[in-house]
Write a protein that holds these residues in place. Sequence first.
Motif, PDB file in Angstrom:
ATOM      1  N   HIS A  90       0.808  -1.224   0.000  1.00 34.18           N
ATOM      2  CA  HIS A  90       0.000   0.000   0.000  1.00 34.18           C
ATOM      3  C   HIS A  90       0.843   1.277   0.000  1.00 34.18           C
ATOM      4  O   HIS A  90       0.296   2.373   0.143  1.00 34.18           O
ATOM      5  CB  HIS A  90      -0.935   0.005   1.208  1.00 34.18           C
ATOM      6  N   CYS A  91       2.148   1.143  -0.137  1.00 30.41           N
ATOM      7  CA  CYS A  91       2.979   2.343  -0.154  1.00 30.41           C
ATOM      8  C   CYS A  91       2.748   3.117  -1.437  1.00 30.41           C
ATOM      9  O   CYS A  91       2.343   2.556  -2.463  1.00 30.41           O
ATOM     10  CB  CYS A  91       4.458   1.983   0.005  1.00 30.41           C
ATOM     11  N   LYS A  92       2.987   4.417  -1.389  1.00 35.47           N
ATOM     12  CA  LYS A  92       2.759   5.290  -2.534  1.00 35.47           C
ATOM     13  C   LYS A  92       3.954   6.212  -2.748  1.00 35.47           C
ATOM     14  O   LYS A  92       4.847   6.318  -1.891  1.00 35.47           O
ATOM     15  CB  LYS A  92       1.498   6.134  -2.313  1.00 35.47           C
ATOM     16  N   CYS A  93       3.958   6.884  -3.887  1.00 38.09           N
ATOM     17  CA  CYS A  93       4.989   7.870  -4.207  1.00 38.09           C
ATOM     18  C   CYS A  93       4.323   9.226  -4.430  1.00 38.09           C
ATOM     19  O   CYS A  93       3.128   9.302  -4.705  1.00 38.09           O
ATOM     20  CB  CYS A  93       5.771   7.457  -5.453  1.00 38.09           C
ATOM     21  N   HIS A  94       5.118  10.284  -4.342  1.00 37.70           N
ATOM     22  CA  HIS A  94       4.614  11.623  -4.593  1.00 37.70           C
ATOM     23  C   HIS A  94       5.172  12.132  -5.921  1.00 37.70           C
ATOM     24  O   HIS A  94       6.315  11.851  -6.275  1.00 37.70           O
ATOM     25  CB  HIS A  94       5.001  12.582  -3.461  1.00 37.70           C
ATOM     26  N   ARG A  95       4.373  12.878  -6.616  1.00 38.55           N
ATOM     27  CA  ARG A  95       4.766  13.346  -7.953  1.00 38.55           C
ATOM     28  C   ARG A  95       5.977  14.275  -7.920  1.00 38.55           C
ATOM     29  O   ARG A  95       6.716  14.351  -8.877  1.00 38.55           O
ATOM     30  CB  ARG A  95       3.575  14.073  -8.606  1.00 38.55           C
ATOM     31  N   ARG A  96       6.149  14.993  -6.851  1.00 39.62           N
ATOM     32  CA  ARG A  96       7.228  15.984  -6.794  1.00 39.62           C
ATOM     33  C   ARG A  96       8.315  15.598  -5.794  1.00 39.62           C
ATOM     34  O   ARG A  96       9.091  16.439  -5.364  1.00 39.62           O
ATOM     35  CB  ARG A  96       6.644  17.361  -6.440  1.00 39.62           C
ATOM     36  N   MET A  97       8.344  14.326  -5.398  1.00 39.69           N
ATOM     37  CA  MET A  97       9.309  13.897  -4.401  1.00 39.69           C
ATOM     38  C   MET A  97      10.700  13.731  -5.001  1.00 39.69           C
ATOM     39  O   MET A  97      10.861  13.511  -6.212  1.00 39.69           O
ATOM     40  CB  MET A  97       8.866  12.572  -3.780  1.00 39.69           C
ATOM     41  N   ILE A 133      10.470   0.643  -6.596  1.00 40.47           N
ATOM     42  CA  ILE A 133      10.016  -0.176  -5.463  1.00 40.47           C
ATOM     43  C   ILE A 133       8.555  -0.567  -5.651  1.00 40.47           C
ATOM     44  O   ILE A 133       8.173  -1.732  -5.461  1.00 40.47           O
ATOM     45  CB  ILE A 133      10.201   0.590  -4.144  1.00 40.47           C
ATOM     46  N   PHE A 134       7.745   0.407  -6.026  1.00 35.44           N
ATOM     47  CA  PHE A 134       6.312   0.141  -6.200  1.00 35.44           C
ATOM     48  C   PHE A 134       6.083  -0.960  -7.226  1.00 35.44           C
ATOM     49  O   PHE A 134       5.310  -1.892  -6.998  1.00 35.44           O
ATOM     50  CB  PHE A 134       5.586   1.427  -6.628  1.00 35.44           C
ATOM     51  N   TRP A 135       6.755  -0.870  -8.375  1.00 31.17           N
ATOM     52  CA  TRP A 135       6.510  -1.849  -9.439  1.00 31.17           C
ATOM     53  C   TRP A 135       7.176  -3.195  -9.144  1.00 31.17           C
ATOM     54  O   TRP A 135       6.812  -4.203  -9.747  1.00 31.17           O
ATOM     55  CB  TRP A 135       6.967  -1.292 -10.779  1.00 31.17           C
ATOM     56  N   THR A 136       8.139  -3.210  -8.225  1.00 29.69           N
ATOM     57  CA  THR A 136       8.663  -4.497  -7.772  1.00 29.69           C
ATOM     58  C   THR A 136       7.590  -5.244  -6.991  1.00 29.69           C
ATOM     59  O   THR A 136       7.377  -6.452  -7.187  1.00 29.69           O
ATOM     60  CB  THR A 136       9.905  -4.293  -6.881  1.00 29.69           C
ATOM     61  N   ASN A 184      -3.642  -2.502 -19.325  1.00 31.97           N
ATOM     62  CA  ASN A 184      -4.397  -1.776 -18.320  1.00 31.97           C
ATOM     63  C   ASN A 184      -3.775  -2.002 -16.945  1.00 31.97           C
ATOM     64  O   ASN A 184      -3.700  -3.126 -16.471  1.00 31.97           O
ATOM     65  CB  ASN A 184      -5.864  -2.224 -18.309  1.00 31.97           C
ATOM     66  N   LEU A 185      -3.323  -0.932 -16.322  1.00 34.04           N
ATOM     67  CA  LEU A 185      -2.665  -0.999 -15.029  1.00 34.04           C
ATOM     68  C   LEU A 185      -3.716  -0.781 -13.941  1.00 34.04           C
ATOM     69  O   LEU A 185      -4.543   0.119 -14.038  1.00 34.04           O
ATOM     70  CB  LEU A 185      -1.563   0.061 -14.950  1.00 34.04           C
ATOM     71  N   GLU A 186      -3.668  -1.595 -12.913  1.00 34.66           N
ATOM     72  CA  GLU A 186      -4.770  -1.654 -11.968  1.00 34.66           C
ATOM     73  C   GLU A 186      -4.811  -0.493 -10.982  1.00 34.66           C
ATOM     74  O   GLU A 186      -5.868  -0.115 -10.505  1.00 34.66           O
ATOM     75  CB  GLU A 186      -4.722  -2.971 -11.190  1.00 34.66           C
ATOM     76  N   THR A 187      -3.673   0.079 -10.649  1.00 43.36           N
ATOM     77  CA  THR A 187      -3.666   1.122  -9.629  1.00 43.36           C
ATOM     78  C   THR A 187      -2.524   2.097  -9.879  1.00 43.36           C
ATOM     79  O   THR A 187      -1.503   1.731 -10.458  1.00 43.36           O
ATOM     80  CB  THR A 187      -3.528   0.507  -8.222  1.00 43.36           C
ATOM     81  N   SER A 188      -2.709   3.325  -9.437  1.00 41.58           N
ATOM     82  CA  SER A 188      -1.677   4.345  -9.605  1.00 41.58           C
ATOM     83  C   SER A 188      -0.680   4.274  -8.452  1.00 41.58           C
ATOM     84  O   SER A 188      -1.060   4.082  -7.303  1.00 41.58           O
ATOM     85  CB  SER A 188      -2.326   5.737  -9.638  1.00 41.58           C
ATOM     86  N   PRO A 189       0.605   4.438  -8.753  1.00 40.22           N
ATOM     87  CA  PRO A 189       1.608   4.455  -7.674  1.00 40.22           C
ATOM     88  C   PRO A 189       1.654   5.782  -6.933  1.00 40.22           C
ATOM     89  O   PRO A 189       2.372   5.903  -5.940  1.00 40.22           O
ATOM     90  CB  PRO A 189       2.919   4.210  -8.430  1.00 40.22           C
ATOM     91  N   TYR A 190       0.899   6.772  -7.416  1.00 43.74           N
ATOM     92  CA  TYR A 190       0.982   8.106  -6.830  1.00 43.74           C
ATOM     93  C   TYR A 190      -0.073   8.328  -5.760  1.00 43.74           C
ATOM     94  O   TYR A 190      -1.190   7.816  -5.842  1.00 43.74           O
ATOM     95  CB  TYR A 190       0.852   9.178  -7.917  1.00 43.74           C
ATOM     96  N   ILE A 218       8.843   5.739 -14.919  1.00 41.86           N
ATOM     97  CA  ILE A 218       8.078   6.984 -14.832  1.00 41.86           C
ATOM     98  C   ILE A 218       6.895   6.949 -15.782  1.00 41.86           C
ATOM     99  O   ILE A 218       5.757   7.257 -15.402  1.00 41.86           O
ATOM    100  CB  ILE A 218       8.987   8.195 -15.111  1.00 41.86           C
ATOM    101  N   CYS A 219       7.137   6.559 -17.029  1.00 42.67           N
ATOM    102  CA  CYS A 219       6.053   6.532 -18.003  1.00 42.67           C
ATOM    103  C   CYS A 219       4.980   5.529 -17.596  1.00 42.67           C
ATOM    104  O   CYS A 219       3.778   5.823 -17.670  1.00 42.67           O
ATOM    105  CB  CYS A 219       6.592   6.190 -19.393  1.00 42.67           C
ATOM    106  N   LYS A 220       5.381   4.349 -17.164  1.00 42.77           N
ATOM    107  CA  LYS A 220       4.402   3.345 -16.740  1.00 42.77           C
ATOM    108  C   LYS A 220       3.576   3.862 -15.567  1.00 42.77           C
ATOM    109  O   LYS A 220       2.362   3.635 -15.496  1.00 42.77           O
ATOM    110  CB  LYS A 220       5.108   2.042 -16.363  1.00 42.77           C
ATOM    111  N   SER A 221       4.220   4.574 -14.660  1.00 46.88           N
ATOM    112  CA  SER A 221       3.522   5.116 -13.497  1.00 46.88           C
ATOM    113  C   SER A 221       2.545   6.213 -13.905  1.00 46.88           C
ATOM    114  O   SER A 221       1.414   6.280 -13.394  1.00 46.88           O
ATOM    115  CB  SER A 221       4.531   5.676 -12.490  1.00 46.88           C
ATOM    116  N   ARG A 222       2.966   7.075 -14.825  1.00 43.93           N
ATOM    117  CA  ARG A 222       2.076   8.143 -15.287  1.00 43.93           C
ATOM    118  C   ARG A 222       0.892   7.559 -16.056  1.00 43.93           C
ATOM    119  O   ARG A 222      -0.223   8.071 -15.970  1.00 43.93           O
ATOM    120  CB  ARG A 222       2.849   9.122 -16.166  1.00 43.93           C
ATOM    121  N   LEU A 223       1.147   6.491 -16.804  1.00 46.97           N
ATOM    122  CA  LEU A 223       0.060   5.846 -17.541  1.00 46.97           C
ATOM    123  C   LEU A 223      -0.941   5.220 -16.570  1.00 46.97           C
ATOM    124  O   LEU A 223      -2.162   5.326 -16.765  1.00 46.97           O
ATOM    125  CB  LEU A 223       0.615   4.782 -18.479  1.00 46.97           C
TER     126      LEU A 223
END
Length: 422
Positions: free
Chosen positions: A80-87, A96-99, A110-116, A251-256
């Motif tokens: 359930h950890c997340k990242c910040h767009r401007r971190m 880490i998130f995609w690991t 189709n990606l199930e959830t946003s890392p942000y 980055i691109c996968k996360s933004r998508l």
Amino acid sequence: MGLALLLGLLLSRAGDLLALPRSDCIAAEQLCLSDSTCNATYRILENCVLAKTRFLPLDHDSRDRCLNAELVLGNSSLLHCKCHRRMRRQEHCLRIFWTIHSSMTDGYFNLETSPYENPANEEHWKTDYNKLAALVSGSQLAGDATNPCLKATHVCNLSKKCVRLRTDYASICTKGAGSDDMCDRRKCHRGLRNFFEKVPEDFTKRILFCPCQDELCGERRRKTIVPDCSFQYNTKPNCLWLLDSCLEDHICKSRLADFQQNCQPTDMSPDGCSQHNHAACLQAYMGMIGTPMTPNYVSNFSVEVSLWCTCESSGNQKEKCDQILSMFESNKCLENAIWSQMRLKQTALERQEELFYSSSLSFQGDSASTSLASEMSQVTEVKTQRDISEHSSMPMASSVYSGAAISWPSLALLLPLLLSPP
């Protein structure tokens, strides 16, 4: 079987350590690595993801180890950890998130959830946009009220951070323009991401989504991201290739993933969005700019957006390719979010009429061909002044646009005279 059972018992200890409140992924990883059992589990999963990325075959025992590691860490707060767009260290956080979520993209884009983190939970900067806009409105810089894109640029020029980062990406993205040399698209994309991440949205949204009523203003809006470098290739690539390039980049996968979550369209909602949040959709859309899947306006006289790609020669993957394009071209959530930001409550018929008149008119003049690089070379000399008179005398190439715009009320008065018989 014995190895898998023993490993499962050892890994079960990691779940107790990681039963913590949600935090950013870097902090969660550091906590995991401080425990030997969790560290070993996490390293197993990292190797599994690496093997999957390199298409390396795994034997039965290796697959069992990967599955056990994924299950254990999947029941922890790391999930359930997340990242910040401007971190800072954003790419590391996303890795880490995609690991942890490595199984989400198997066989489908189709990606199930946003890392942000949810935009509502992020800190928003207090800006002086309204104060600077008031200075522009009270000076000679507001000479063309029919070109809101020009006004938004003037306001940006009064903000040190906005003008600096805009100048940075413009100077990079226009290198090689007009010559045989290709621009450095990777550096251009990085400069664009810096601009949209580090400049407050009060500035970036008004520059990118300024409401235009003539082609000249629309041209300025479309060229905000310097499309010759950041958006267009010599020939349109296949959208499937564009997607593959995106999924290989954290980055691109996360933004998508963020875009798919926050701009998911639905016919069941009046606003067209499953998340009912136009601001989050626009933020996610802007996040796509500066990635291999950078979108842009398709023309100078329309607010339609698209990717620079085609679905020709897609073979038996034509349906998937069309889905990629439709995320932008036929996305009612995104369309409504853009219109809402522009505050143009037009009916479909009025939009068609605007499209007809805009496409039938030809706005001439050297000002339309003024390059962003030329403008930026003069903007770098501009400094924020306290006195309004000093603001109004600032030299900038963009001011040449103001004389070429034609307001619709004026045009409406002129048309009967132009069309009447001599």
